[in-house]
Each structure stands twice: as structure tokens, then as C-alpha cells.
Write an enzyme that holds these catalytic residues in place. Structure first.
Site, PDB file in Angstrom:
ATOM      1  N   LYS A  78      51.440  13.564  95.466  1.00  0.00           N
ATOM      2  CA  LYS A  78      51.534  14.892  96.082  1.00  0.00           C
ATOM      3  C   LYS A  78      50.675  14.977  97.336  1.00  0.00           C
ATOM      4  O   LYS A  78      51.088  15.540  98.336  1.00  0.00           O
ATOM      5  CB  LYS A  78      51.086  15.946  95.058  1.00  0.00           C
ATOM      6  N   CYS A  98      45.347   9.792  93.542  1.00  0.00           N
ATOM      7  CA  CYS A  98      44.417   9.721  92.414  1.00  0.00           C
ATOM      8  C   CYS A  98      43.695  11.060  92.208  1.00  0.00           C
ATOM      9  O   CYS A  98      43.518  11.832  93.134  1.00  0.00           O
ATOM     10  CB  CYS A  98      43.375   8.653  92.689  1.00  0.00           C
ATOM     11  N   GLU A 145      63.751  11.340  97.853  1.00  0.00           N
ATOM     12  CA  GLU A 145      62.510  11.222  97.086  1.00  0.00           C
ATOM     13  C   GLU A 145      62.681  11.546  95.623  1.00  0.00           C
ATOM     14  O   GLU A 145      61.985  10.971  94.793  1.00  0.00           O
ATOM     15  CB  GLU A 145      61.374  12.021  97.722  1.00  0.00           C
ATOM     16  N   TRP A 174      46.722   6.181  91.325  1.00  0.00           N
ATOM     17  CA  TRP A 174      47.965   5.860  92.033  1.00  0.00           C
ATOM     18  C   TRP A 174      47.692   4.531  92.727  1.00  0.00           C
ATOM     19  O   TRP A 174      46.832   4.441  93.603  1.00  0.00           O
ATOM     20  CB  TRP A 174      48.267   6.965  93.049  1.00  0.00           C
ATOM     21  N   LYS A 176      64.513  15.219 100.805  1.00  0.00           N
ATOM     22  CA  LYS A 176      64.423  15.748  99.429  1.00  0.00           C
ATOM     23  C   LYS A 176      65.264  14.889  98.493  1.00  0.00           C
ATOM     24  O   LYS A 176      64.839  14.537  97.399  1.00  0.00           O
ATOM     25  CB  LYS A 176      64.931  17.200  99.344  1.00  0.00           C
ATOM     26  N   HIS A 203      77.655   7.592 118.239  1.00  0.00           N
ATOM     27  CA  HIS A 203      76.954   6.508 118.943  1.00  0.00           C
ATOM     28  C   HIS A 203      76.522   5.406 117.980  1.00  0.00           C
ATOM     29  O   HIS A 203      75.614   4.639 118.282  1.00  0.00           O
ATOM     30  CB  HIS A 203      75.754   7.081 119.703  1.00  0.00           C
ATOM     31  N   ASN A 260      38.597   7.798  94.397  1.00  0.00           N
ATOM     32  CA  ASN A 260      39.818   8.088  95.164  1.00  0.00           C
ATOM     33  C   ASN A 260      39.603   7.545  96.568  1.00  0.00           C
ATOM     34  O   ASN A 260      38.529   7.744  97.129  1.00  0.00           O
ATOM     35  CB  ASN A 260      40.047   9.601  95.296  1.00  0.00           C
ATOM     36  N   GLY A 261      40.630   6.925  97.138  1.00  0.00           N
ATOM     37  CA  GLY A 261      40.503   6.417  98.507  1.00  0.00           C
ATOM     38  C   GLY A 261      40.606   4.903  98.527  1.00  0.00           C
ATOM     39  O   GLY A 261      41.085   4.285  97.567  1.00  0.00           O
ATOM     40  N   ARG A 286      49.621  15.273  91.273  1.00  0.00           N
ATOM     41  CA  ARG A 286      49.259  14.507  92.467  1.00  0.00           C
ATOM     42  C   ARG A 286      49.949  13.148  92.498  1.00  0.00           C
ATOM     43  O   ARG A 286      49.949  12.482  93.529  1.00  0.00           O
ATOM     44  CB  ARG A 286      47.740  14.306  92.508  1.00  0.00           C
ATOM     45  N   GLU A 333      65.480  17.331 106.270  1.00  0.00           N
ATOM     46  CA  GLU A 333      64.844  17.839 105.052  1.00  0.00           C
ATOM     47  C   GLU A 333      65.776  17.594 103.844  1.00  0.00           C
ATOM     48  O   GLU A 333      65.319  17.184 102.773  1.00  0.00           O
ATOM     49  CB  GLU A 333      64.508  19.322 105.219  1.00  0.00           C
TER      50      GLU A 333
HETATM   51  C1  F6R Z   1      58.187  15.810 100.752  1.00  0.00           C
HETATM   52  C2  F6R Z   1      56.753  15.990 100.754  1.00  0.00           C
HETATM   53  C3  F6R Z   1      55.936  15.129 101.651  1.00  0.00           C
HETATM   54  C4  F6R Z   1      54.791  15.945 102.278  1.00  0.00           C
HETATM   55  C5  F6R Z   1      53.887  15.019 103.113  1.00  0.00           C
HETATM   56  C6  F6R Z   1      52.794  15.795 103.821  1.00  0.00           C
HETATM   57  O1  F6R Z   1      58.820  16.671  99.859  1.00  0.00           O
HETATM   58  O2  F6R Z   1      56.219  16.795 100.028  1.00  0.00           O
HETATM   59  O3  F6R Z   1      56.728  14.548 102.628  1.00  0.00           O
HETATM   60  O4  F6R Z   1      55.345  16.953 103.056  1.00  0.00           O
HETATM   61  O5  F6R Z   1      53.314  14.054 102.282  1.00  0.00           O
HETATM   62  O6  F6R Z   1      51.946  16.422 102.908  1.00  0.00           O
HETATM   63  P1  F6R Z   1      51.001  17.591 103.360  1.00  0.00           P
HETATM   64  O7  F6R Z   1      51.859  18.748 103.753  1.00  0.00           O
HETATM   65  O8  F6R Z   1      50.168  17.901 102.151  1.00  0.00           O
HETATM   66  O9  F6R Z   1      50.187  17.102 104.522  1.00  0.00           O
END
Ligand code: F6R
Length: 601
Positions: A596, A2, A480, A74, A477, A496, A98-99, A27, A473
Site C-alpha cells: 500500500k 513492511c 494490479e 514485504w 486498476k 500509430h 522497514n526500509g 500495507r 487508471e
Molecule cells: C494504485 C495505487 C498506487 C499508488 C502509488 C502511490 O491503485 O494505489 O499506484 O497510487 O503507489 O502511492 P501514494 O499515493 O501513497 O504516494
């Protein structure tokens, strides 16, 4: 997650707030709303979905007023709907939040009556309205409300009949007060306030603030008046435009040669690693790294570097697991937290668990004004600039670069490398921006391969050594932003169990630079091919020359000393996911269900 904006201005607030909310879109959100006070009268508009829906609503039902609050939501408690969207209102009170208010059920039971929404936030507005009914002045009513709340919050209250008053509070979610000329602003981050002002006061944990056009008064967690510093936080407008790219993610992938140079300039001096802040890794016997998502993957790569170069043992944990495991932390253990946003709730909670126990709290962060940075004893910035795409790209490679510099520093301090080896590693680091630039040349091939990969329902990523976290990774990627199920496995672990999944419909991406583990990885790749798995081999010229017979496709990266390979191999992980998502037509920068900065646990 949010986003919050608040304005006490001298222009119509609604368009300025919608603009600010647009800057907070990155975000992640699923509904939005604003409230204003005009001629003393409080009113609001809310809409589900993208901000354009709120903007459309405002065309048909405009909201006048120079004071207002706005929010992108959100969903946590209650799905995305107009009724659940913020601002929440009860009588004379509107509030954005927010929260998560953890005791909201108790408060609901206490307040009784009918509820408009399923949210925790509506209880905040209702409680405050009750205190106003009891005759409390606005400030006292808001503060009495805040006293009753348990959980995490950044809150901003607006009141009917009060066009020169915002009341704010921060506990667990960040909030900044912006100082204009005769105007005041409130924002959940500096980006929201960017074009409005660069003079910010960050509220500290437990702070409450009364904002009027004349300024801000702040009370700390103990109820004492406190003078918080006003800092200049310039937000580089350039970096938050798409600069000709179709998506922020594409722009951020292509920025990596520059952002890597920026971070290396900060950590390298001549032939040596000289980080912006010092830490003695010779005086610690272990590092506990904690982070979430991509930042956690950066830690998993760094484990290979710290253990390999500096012979310093590293444990890596996922923050949401670590915070409740209550694992022992020896007094000689250094705790290191990695976070792009510096606000991830689980990482912050893990940091607070480690703070009284560990030898020191180190953080590797992008946002240096963040809570994680402010609560660390030593902060290592990654200088990636604003990252808008929800999927982390340039922050990941800059986290890796900063962590590799720290591992080299640790190796020197612990006597594991001499000056000549350090100089050699520094030379290799300095070459990385140019190599990443060359690596980006695979983009057209990734775009072509993406058409085929986009048809898959599952994709497997394999790697050994530091390429194993890179496989993670790649899978993260892809999941998501393209919504295709993907899994990462250590190449040697495949037999395994997961090899049972392999058939001719399964694309298998293999990260295999020509390093000491290359032959082992290739043997595992052969096992996949023997079962008709469709292998996409990502390697360098020597690797492809040695092992591309019978593979489905290849991607060629520049040759690089193995220690640097994880930074280079991030590029195909990102580009494959990006182009598969584009081929599938998903919302690349704001993928469904994601935020985000994850400020709830
Ligand atoms: C994936 C991604 C998330 C963040 C995770 C941690 O592409 O962006 O997995 O890496 O939410 O976020 P931060 O780095 O802000 O603590």
C-alpha cells in the site's frame, strides 16, 4: 510495505501484537513475526504467508512476555521465507526494520561468519550484538549500530534481559511512539496503534528514541535531546472496518459520495473555492507535478484542468524518473506532490530535490501527519479517511476533487474566470457526490460484464483529453488486482502502432463522455470495430444514443459537464477492475507483490 509494532505493556504482548499486525496487513506483506522478552529471555516466532499462519504457530508454540516487537515483511532482499522474516536476531538482540540498508554488503563482509538470512536487516542485529560484546551499554550499542547504517530505515530493537526497553530510529521510513497509561508503544503508522492509544509522537528524520514504560527520550539528527510534541491522532475505527462489504476496496468505492462531500466541504465556501490553506497561483509561471501510480494519474488529469481553466502550464512526472533526472526547476516554478500515504519514497525524494529550487513545495495528501506533508510549505488535505485496499479508489477521486478546486482557485487568481463562472463550477462540484452515487448504480452491469472480461488475456483502454489518463487508471486498476494485462492508449494514437493488436479476442474499453472530443473518439472506436475489436463503450445517454451501434456492450453514466467527467468516470474504471478480480478469485485487497505504501525506491 513492511509494518512495525513494539509494545512495553502490562498485558501479554503476543496477541496484542498479532492484532496490531492485522491492522497493518493493508500495507502488503508476505511473512510476519514477533519477538518477546519473558523472564528476561528473548524468543521469537515467524511464519511465511498470511498472519493466520503466525497465529496458528503461536497456538502450538506460544510466546509469553509483556514486552515485544512485531513485523509484517514485504520482501526486498531475499524472498519470503521464515529465515528472512523479521524479527532478526543475533544473540541478545532482536530487531525489526522497514526500509533498505544500502551498505549491508560492506557490513556483512566486515562482520564475516555465517548468515541465517539473505536480508539486509540481519546485519543490523549482528552489528549491535558485536557492540554489546565489546561491552557497550544497550543504548550505546544500538546508537553505534545506527551510526553505521546507510539507506532508509525505521528500526526497533528489543534486548534479551531488558523487558523495559525498546530502542528506535527513523531515517526515511516513518515511525511513531504511542503513549499509554504506564505502557508505551511503537508503530509504523497510527493505524497500528489505533485501539492502543491516540497519543502519538512522530519521530522526525534522523531521530533516535529510547522507550521505557516511564516514557520516551528522543535525540535529534545532531545528537541533541529534543522534546517532540505528543499529538492526539484519533483513528476512526468505523472507517477501518469493512462495514458489510466483502472487501475494503468495495467499501471504499461505495464511500466515494461521502468522501467527496467531505473534501468539498473543506474546499468550498458558498459560491467560492476557499481551500484550507492559501497559495497564490498568480505569482507562479509553471507547476511541476510529481507523483507515482494512481496519484500520478490524478496529476495527469489535473494538467488538463490547470492548463484549460487557469492557463497555467503544468509538467507531470513520475517520481522515480524525476528524482534522478535533475531537471531544471525555475525559481518561479511551483512544485506540487500528490500522495495518498505521504510516505512514497520516490515522491519524497523528488520533493527533497525540489525543495531548495522551487518557488514553493505544495502537497496534496491524505495522511496529513506524513513525511511529505511535514516537508511541504503548503499542505492540501484530501480527507478521504483511511484507505485500506491496496488499489487506490476513494483517495483518487478525492485527489481529483482537491486538484480541481485548486485549478478553479488558480483560474480566479489569474483572472481567467469571473465570479459567475466560479459559482457555476462550484455548483457543479457540489452535485458530484450525488452523481457519483448514481454512477454506482452501474455496479450490477459491471459484475455481469466482468464474467466475460475475466476470460481475456489482454484488455485495451482508450480515451481522449482527460479521459486518456482515466484510461490509464482503468488499465492500472485492472492489472494490479485481476492480473490481466491491460494497456491504455490515447484514442488518436492507436493507429500509430497498437491497432495491430486488435482482433476479435480483444476487449477495448472506451471512455467517451459527450464532450467536444466525442466525435473524434468515436471515429477511433469505429477503427477498432472495423477490425473486430470488442468495444465496451462507457458514455452518457446522449453518447450511447449517438454511437452504440455495433459495440459489444455499453455502460451508461449520468450526464455531466465535461470538466467534471474524470471524477465520474473513475467509477467504471474501479468497478470493472473490482468485479473482474472477484470473478477471477484474486486477493482483491492485498494483490500479490503489491504494497500500500511504497517506502523503498
Ligand atoms: C494504485 C495505487 C498506487 C499508488 C502509488 C502511490 O491503485 O494505489 O499506484 O497510487 O503507489 O502511492 P501514494 O499515493 O501513497 O504516494
Amino acid at each position: 510495505m513492511c509494518g512495525i509494532i513494539g509494545i512495553l505493556g502490562d498485558h501479554q504482548a503476543a496477541p496484542i501484537m498479532v492484532d496490531a499486525l492485522k491492522r497493518l496487513e493493508y500495507r502488503g506483506y508476505d511473512s510476519a513475526g514477533i519477538a518477546t522478552v519473558e523472564d528476561g529471555r528473548l524468543d521469537r516466532r515467524r511464519a511465511v504467508g498470511k498472519l493466520v499462519n503466525l497465529a496458528d504457530l503461536l497456538v502450538h508454540e506460544p510466546l509469553a512476555g509483556l514486552a515485544g516487537i512485531g513485523h509484517t515483511r514485504w520482501a526486498t532482499h531475499g524472498g519470503p521465507s521464515v529465515a528472512n522474516a523479521h524479527p532478526h536476531r543475533a544473540g541478545r538482540v532482536a530487531v525489526v526494520h522497514n526500509g533498505i540498508i544500502e551498505n549491508f554488503r560492506e557490513l556483512r563482509d566486515e562482520l564475516g561468519g555465517d548468515w541465517e538470512s539473505q536480508t539486509d536487516t540481519e546485519t543490523v542485529a549482528r552489528l549491535c550484538e558485536r557492540y554489546l560484546d565489546e561491552g557497550m551499554p544497550h543504548r550505546d550499542a544500538a546508537f553505534a549500530t545506527i551510526d553505521r547504517l546507510e539507506g532508509a530505515y525505521a528500526l526497533c530493537f528489543l534486548f534479551d534481559g531488558e523487558p523495559d526497553l525498546l530502542i528506535c530510529a527513523r531515517a526515511g521510513s516513518p515511525l511513531a511512539i504511542g503513549h499509554g497509561d504506564g505502557e508505551m508503544f511503537v508503530g509504523s503508522d497510527a493505524i497500528a496503534l489505533g485501539p492502543l492509544t491516540d497519543r502519538l509522537t512522530y519521530l522526525e528524520e534522523g531521530d533516535r528514541a529510547v522507550v521505557t514504560r516511564a516514557g520516551v527520550e528522543i535525540w535529534d539528527i545532531h545528537g541533541n535531546r529534543s522534546n517532540r510534541e505528543i499529538r492526539r491522532v484519533p483513528v476512526d475505527r468505523q472507517r477501518i472496518e469493512k462495514a458489510g462489504h466483502r472487501h475494503y476496496m468495495a467499501k471504499e468505492i461505495h464511500e466515494q459520495p461521502q468522501t467527496l462531500k467531505d473534501v468539498l466541504d473543506l474546499y468550498l465556501d458558498g459560491d467560492r473555492v476557499v481551500p484550507p490553506d492559501g497559495y497564490d497561483f498568480a505569482a507562479t509561471d509553471r507547476i511541476q507535478m510529481v507523483a507515482c501510480g494512481t496519484a500520478n494519474i490524478a496529476c495527469s488529469v489535473a494538467k488538463y484542468w490547470f492548463e484549460g481553466l487557469a492557463r497555467l502550464p503544468v509538467e507531470v512526472d513520475i517520481a522515480s524518473e524525476y528524482r534522478y533526472r535533475e531537471g531544471p526547476i525555475g525559481a518561479d516554478t511551483t512544485a506540487l506532490f500528490v500522495s495518498q500515504s505521504g510516505e512514497t519514497a520516490d515522491t519524497l525524494a523528488a520533493l527533497r530535490y525540489a525543495t531548495p529550487r522551487a518557488r514553493a513545495i505544495l502537497s496534496v495528501v491524505n495522511v496529513t501527519e506524513s513525511s511529505i506533508a511535514r516537508e511541504s510549505s503548503v499542505v492540501f488535505p484530501i480527507r478521504a479517511g483511511v484507505e485500506v485496499g491496496v488499489a487506490s479508489t476513494k483517495a483518487f477521486t478525492n485527489q481529483l476533487a482537491a486538484l480541481l478546486c485548486l485549478a478553479i482557485l488558480a483560474a480566479r487568481q489569474r483572472g481567467e474566470i469571473d465570479a459567475a463562472r466560479e459559482a457555476e463550477l462550484v455548483t457543479g462540484l457540489r452535485r458530484l457526490p450525488a452523481l457519483v452515487s448514481q454512477a454506482l448504480a452501474i455496479e450490477a452491469r459491471c459484475e455481469a460484464l466482468a464474467v466475460k472480461l475475466a476470460e481475456a488475456t489482454d484488455i485495451l483502454f482508450l480515451g481522449r483529453g482527460p479521459m486518456f489518463p482515466l484510461a490509464h487508471e482503468g488499465a492500472l486498476k485492472l492489472k494490479e488486482i485481476s492480473y490481466i494485462h491491460a494497456e491504455a492508449y490515447a484514442s488518436g494514437e492507436l493507429k500509430h502502432g497498437p491497432i495491430a493488436l486488435v482482433d476479435r479476442t480483444l476487449p477495448v474499453v472506451v471512455f467517451a463522455p459527450m464532450d467536444p472530443l466525442f466525435d473524434k473518439t468515436v471515429s477511433n472506436m469505429q477503427e477498432v470495430m472495423a477490425r473486430e475489436g470488442q468495444v465496451l463503450l462507457v458514455s452518457d445517454a446522449a453518447g450511447l444514443e449517438a454511437a452504440s451501434d455495433g459495440v459489444w456492450e455499453t455502460l451508461m453514466l449520468p450526464e455531466v459537464e465535461p470538466v467534471f467527467a474524470p471524477i465520474l468516470y473513475a467509477v467504471p474504471a474501479q468497478l470493472l477492475a473490482y468485479h473482474v478480480a472477484v470473478a477471477k478469485g484474486t486477493d482483491v485487497d492485498q494483490p500479490r507483490n503489491l504494497a500500500k505504501s511504497v517506502t523503498v525506491e
